[in-house]
Each structure stands twice: as structure tokens, then as C-alpha cells.
Scaffold this active site. Sequence first.
Site, mmCIF file in Angstrom:
data_model
loop_
_atom_site.group_PDB
_atom_site.id
_atom_site.type_symbol
_atom_site.label_atom_id
_atom_site.label_comp_id
_atom_site.label_asym_id
_atom_site.label_seq_id
_atom_site.Cartn_x
_atom_site.Cartn_y
_atom_site.Cartn_z
ATOM 1 N N HIS A 165 -0.734 -32.775 19.288
ATOM 2 C CA HIS A 165 -0.151 -31.556 18.711
ATOM 3 C C HIS A 165 1.370 -31.496 18.889
ATOM 4 O O HIS A 165 2.020 -30.661 18.287
ATOM 5 C CB HIS A 165 -0.842 -30.297 19.261
ATOM 6 C CG HIS A 165 -0.372 -29.834 20.604
ATOM 7 N ND1 HIS A 165 -1.074 -30.050 21.775
ATOM 8 C CD2 HIS A 165 0.725 -29.138 20.967
ATOM 9 C CE1 HIS A 165 -0.407 -29.510 22.771
ATOM 10 N NE2 HIS A 165 0.688 -28.938 22.315
ATOM 11 N N ASP A 179 -6.902 -34.176 21.096
ATOM 12 C CA ASP A 179 -5.468 -33.922 21.211
ATOM 13 C C ASP A 179 -4.827 -35.001 22.078
ATOM 14 O O ASP A 179 -4.528 -34.796 23.254
ATOM 15 C CB ASP A 179 -5.243 -32.528 21.815
ATOM 16 C CG ASP A 179 -3.794 -32.086 21.707
ATOM 17 O OD1 ASP A 179 -3.021 -32.770 21.005
ATOM 18 O OD2 ASP A 179 -3.451 -31.050 22.307
ATOM 19 N N GLY A 197 5.283 -26.105 26.829
ATOM 20 C CA GLY A 197 6.297 -27.105 27.198
ATOM 21 C C GLY A 197 5.729 -28.164 28.143
ATOM 22 O O GLY A 197 6.333 -29.197 28.359
ATOM 23 N N SER A 228 2.747 -29.462 27.551
ATOM 24 C CA SER A 228 1.850 -30.245 26.704
ATOM 25 C C SER A 228 2.172 -31.717 26.708
ATOM 26 O O SER A 228 3.341 -32.097 26.719
ATOM 27 C CB SER A 228 1.944 -29.762 25.265
ATOM 28 O OG SER A 228 1.156 -28.644 25.113
ATOM 29 N N GLY A 229 1.115 -32.515 26.649
ATOM 30 C CA GLY A 229 1.301 -33.954 26.604
ATOM 31 C C GLY A 229 1.456 -34.553 27.988
ATOM 32 O O GLY A 229 1.299 -35.744 28.181
#
Length: 833
Positions: free
Chosen positions: A641, A689, A781, A783-784
Site C-alpha cells: 500500500h 499487503d 508512517g 507502514s512497511g
Amino acid sequence: MSDGQFEKSFLPDSNHTRKKRLKKRPRVAVIVTVVLVALLVLGAVAGVLYWYFTDSTNADQSGEQSGKVVRIYSGHLNLPNAQYTRQLENPETTDFKELAEKLEQVINTSCKNLDELSSYFVNSRVFDYSAGSGLMAYYMAQFEIPMEHKDILHKFSEDALKGALRRTVEVRRSFEDKKLTITQMTSSLTNPDLVMIPEDRTCYHTYHAKDTDMTFTSPGFNKDGYPNNIHCQWVLRADTDHVIYLEFLDFNTDDDCGNDFVMVHDSLSPAEDDVITKKCGKRPSSKHLSLMSSGSVMLVTLLSDENERFKGFSANFSQRVKMRECGRTLTELSGNFSTPYYPTFYPPNMNCVWTIKVLPHLKIRIKIEMIRMEEPGTRHGECTKDYLDIDGERYCGDHPLISVKIERPEAVIEFHSDESHTDKGFIGYYKAFDPRNPCPGEFLCGSGFCISTDMRCDGWNDCGDMSDERQCDCERDQFTCDNGICKPKLWMCDRVNDCGDNSDEKACECPKDHWKCQNGMCISANQSCDGHKDCEDGSDEAVCTNGVNICTEFNYKCGDGSCVNKANAECDGTKDCEDGTDEANCVPQCGVRPFKQQRIVGGTSADLGEWPWQVSLHYGRLGHACGASIISDNWLISASHCFMDQYNDPSKWLAFGGMNFQGDPLAQIRRMKQIHKHQRYNEETYDYDIALIELEAPYDLLPKVHPICLPDTSHIFPTGMSCWVTGWGAMYEGGSKSMSLQKAEVKIINDTVCSVVTEGQVTSRMLCSGYLTGAIDACQGDSGGPLSCREENGKWFLAGIVSWGEGCARKNKPGIYSRVTKLREWIREVTKL
Ligand code: ARG
């Protein structure tokens, strides 16, 4: 008082210590006959001894008997009959020189009359002036004591100093030329490294503050950061009757305060007694440091050592009309009071008294949310320097929450700050109440506080003393703890002791002679390892030593098709497959933290090198946008995403490895060659994701830039396991990104509970981690970024990728992560890892 770091004994040619000596300026002797300022020098006594001994022992051990201790005292002299002019700001002017010479003669003469101590006196200098009830002159005096005379140090005493000063000033008043009358003088121990005489001014700036903001930055701020081994000073002045407000916007210096720090003084002399604060390290932009002076001058010093380079700081300053008094009489039914300029650091030398006076039949509650009054050198519980006094009870240091009930309609609150070291202070609230009906329409806590009635029996400790959670009738969806508290049933068996007496976690074990499946089901003990899958998930056959070669989803499958009957056998450093495939497929040295041997909401700052696989992905001019993890020198793993729409362009991204603080000049920066999003990524549900990023050039794998291990599909991260989420994301829901990498410990949540709390929104490619009680979580922020779990063998495995959540850190809304074990095959297909 000093934190003891700065006094050094100066050994001949010791090259590790910055040396500072007074240079003698050639000058005409002016004879001033009166003895003054005797014992200018003696000051600050107690602390003196311990630093002396630390360094002198070193010297003795190394046989350097010729070493000596350099001791500098500095302070100011007040000349009420002299006039301040702008000329006096320039050491080249005759005005500056003439007056300096006269005063130095006075100081020298008196130092030479110090009996026993006089022979150690080297020189004195007047190095600056400012306006202030006439004129203030700033001076220092240097002494050098050879090691073999160290016993002389015991003779110093603060009282002797004070007495001598008083006497000499009195003598002087009677027969000195009026202009040179000195009415006040201070003298305090001074770090030799901080002293800067006019000839040393290579990095020196002086400014006059205005009512509007002016800015200054440390050298190299927008370039390579400030150089090694520098000493810079900024002299800030304001109009009379004004104080200086200073705010550091960016702040990035060495974490080690030893020889690399920023110091702010409430004077133009860098004396210990005038320190407002000493700071080092990094500060997120969300936590500005702002300070006030008590008078019309301020001195900012930056010192660096020869280690790494750091970005430095930028600061704004302006002048404000001096607050004449603080504190007042409070007669309203409720109100608040705070340290002057809260939350800016309060100024030194303040005294505020608030008198709360309400109607005679009432009583008073006082609540202070946070007290920050830490002063180095004060012993715990001893409030002799800065303090808050509530009705006779003194508080100092740092405290989270203080609540006080006053059984009278009157209370006196006093705040005092001494001349050195200030901090944020506090804000306090008070409320008058009627003892006959203390909480109209509300619940009365045992602590005397009132809370809304619907906070009662909701499983949360709202009163602070649990009194709102006792004697409750639990609802149907609640569990009754042994201690009578009600907790949501969902919180049972999550390996978090929610009840406080662990009763919510006790009933979770299977009865005796039973085996607990990985999914929580109980089967009879003899059904495990019998060659049949009795648990729905087959976990009863996963870890068997009886040689039955059963392959369940929890067993590692070797290259030859056989299975290892051991949990999490891959990459654990032990060869389990005959063909060695369980160890052969690991990225060499993955999951170790070579640098550390031994936002996140509700987290704390990470140490440098603590999460060497953590990467910050910057998009164009936006800066940090997502997190990622290093899985090999040229592959990163992140969330799909993060790369939708225009974000899908690899040329717009940069990957920063080995970074702790955003903007760290030492980070390894790489471009992206290609972004591989999972073809089944679903924008609506966040299913799949995951994204793999191929770097244009590989990272140099170093202790601070290092891959994490990928878990095999069979790897088990059991419910309740503690893992860590890290990132530069928001510090609270809706908050701004963090400048420094944050870490938070989160627990793996049971899949059934996860499904209930997300109302069925999780798929098998997702896992929940966090706390059902909220408060700690990943956020926008992050994420990942990685959910890193440490296995018993000490290696770290990537259990999850920060994906989504409802808000951040909300109650019953844990963080949702992409489940790496379920996506392991896809990772292999794309990366061959
Ligand atoms: N989607 C978010 C991001 O882009 C991550 C949200 C994680 N939220 C949470 N509550 N754990 O950064």
C-alpha cells in the site's frame, strides 16, 4: 552544581583533552591599590574534590607527576556607577580595553593576596560586558595546581569565599574612584573547555534580540554538519527589563554528552552556577527545546569532539518583557497555575506564590499532571534547589502525576527556581468541592477524584487506584477476575495479566494430561505425537522426538522432502535436515544485531544499531513515507500500500539504511531499481499487503546495516510472544512523524480474538499484534516496517510487516500486520532468497 564531567587535570601533552589556557595580552600596567575580590577564586567546593581525584589518580598511575590541575572560576562584577555603551561589546575599542585592564588589575591584586592560594594564580581576564543596573563585567581567573600540591584543594570553602568577597567589597566602597565601585560579584567553578577569551573568537557571534524572531544555526547546519573539535559561542542580548526566549527548532548532536554538547548560560560567563541547561543527542521536531533567561543576556555554547559529525541545530530567539512577578490569589471554584512561560523552560531565579482561597465550607483538590524539575547534582527527595511546595509538601525532580486533597478552603502553592539549571516546570489544576457532596453526578474515587460514572466497571483503572473497578457486577461479555474486577472476556488468555492477579490467564491451560494445540484447543496428551493429526492445525505432531517423520504446517520441510520434527528449525544455527537445507537457505548472518550485543505510539527511542534491518523510505520531497526491512544486501521488504498510484515510480524513492535520526548524514542511501507489489494485493481489504524492493546498488552490510531473517512457512510465532515494532511514524493518532526511530514491544494476539476485534476483517495473510488495552501500537508512517521477533537462539525473525489498524493504539484495536510466513513462498519466487 556541576555534573562533574568537566574539570580535568591537564597533563603535559595529553592529546585527548582539549586544552585551554589564558593567553596573556600585552598591556600597560594600571595600578589599582585596593585589595578586592580576594578569594574570588575559591568557590564551589564540595564537588571539586571528586573530579580532582578521578583525574589525578589517572595521572599518578601513568607516572605523570608533572601534571597539574587547571581550575578556572568565572562570574560577573556589577559596577552600578559605570555606563554601558555599545563600544564595550567590541574588545578592540579603547573603552573595552581600558576598563578591562583596570578590573583585571583589581582581580589580579586580590588573587595575589590569597595567602596560600596566591602562588597558583596564573591570570585573570575580563572578556565581556552587558547592561544591567549600571554595568556588568564578565571575568574569569585561572589557577594551576601541580599534582603534588593537591592537598591544597581541601582548603577551599564556599563560606570563606563568600566572606572574603563581602569584606573586600566593603573596603573598596569607602575609597575607590566612584566609577569602579563594585557592588556585586559572583564566582563559580567553570569548565575550562567553555571559556573563550577575545583572542579565541573564531566561532563567535553576538546578537541583539528583537521582539520578533531572529535565527542562528550551528556551522555547517545545512551542509555536512558542524566540524570536529569546535568551540562556538553565541552571545544574545536584549533591552533592559527584557528576557531572552530561545527555541531550538532542529537539534541533532552526539548522543554522548561528554565532549559534544550544547550549553546555555544565564550569563555571559560560562560558569556552572549560571547553567540554564546542557543538552546533547537528538530531539524530534515535535519536542522543541525552548528556554528563558532570567535577565537580558544569554550565552549559547556548542562544543564538539573528534568523533562523527552531526547536523547541529537551528534556533530562534526573541526578547520578551521581563515577568515582574508570578503567582496570585485564586478565588474561583476551579483554575490552574503553572511555572512562568510553561511549557518553555522556566527562568532561573523565580519565586511564585499562589494562594487558593475558596468559600469556607469547601475543600480543595489539586492535580499536577507532570513535574519536570530535574537538576543535576540534587539527591533524590532533597528539594533544596528548584521546587514546588504544595501546602508544606515539597516536590522536585520528575513526577508523572501528583494529586493532593486539602482539607481546608485555603492552600498555598509555591514555586522556586534557583540561579542554575532550569526545566519545563509544571502546570497544575485545582477544583473546590463540597465535602457533603464531593462529586455531584460523578463517581468518587478512593483518591478523592471524581470521574464520570460510565468509567466505572469498564475494565480501566480510571481513578488511578483501581477504586472504580472494584465491587462491580460484571456484564455478560465480561470476565470476573478473582479480585472482583471485570475485564472484557476477549482479554482472557492473551498472556497479558489484565486482572492484576493473573486470574484472566490462569484458566487458559488445558486440564492435566492434555495437550494444548497451537490454536488453543485441548486434546488428550497421548494423542500428540501418535502419527495422527488430532489438533485441527496439526500442531500435535509438529514437535515430536519419536522419529515419526510427520509433515505438518509447523514442520520445516527439507530439500529432500523429509520433515524436521522441531519447532522453528530454519536458520537457528543447527543443521537439522540431513541435506542441510534448513541452514543453507538463510541469508548469511541474518537476524543478529552486531552493533548491540547484549512511531510508534507508546514507544521509546531506539538506540543506534538496535534495528539494523530497519530502513526509512523517502518519497520525493515528502521525506519519510514508509518503513521497510533489509532481507539481503539488495532486497528490501515493505508494504504494497506504500506504492500505489504515483508512488509506484521507483525513481522517486530513496532507501535510507543505518539511520536512527531522520537526516543522519551517515545513513546509506540507495535508489530503487524495481518495486514488486504482490499481484493479489487488495486495496480495499489490505490483503497481501507486501512489496519487495530491489535496490539499484547493494548496501554495504555493516553492523548498523544488516538483514533480518525470513521465517520459514512453518515458523511459529505463538500467541503472547513479545515482538517489537519500529518506525518513524506518528507518535499518536493524528500526530506528526517522529524524527528519531521509535520502538515498542507488542504481543502476538490470538487469531480468533484478532478476528473478533476486527469484525472479521483479517485474512490468513494478516496477524494481530499489540494490546487489547490500547496505548501501544504502530501508527501512520510505520507502514512497511518490521515486526521483529527474537527467537531463543538470539536471532531475529521478521514476523510481520506494518499494514493497517483502526486508528492507532485504540482499545480493542490492535495493529494488523502482513503475516510473513504466509507470504514466504512469494518472497522466494521474486527474490530467490
Ligand atoms: N497504514 C499505516 C501507514 O501507512 C500503518 C498503520 C498501522 N496502524 C496501526 N494502528 N497499527 O503507515
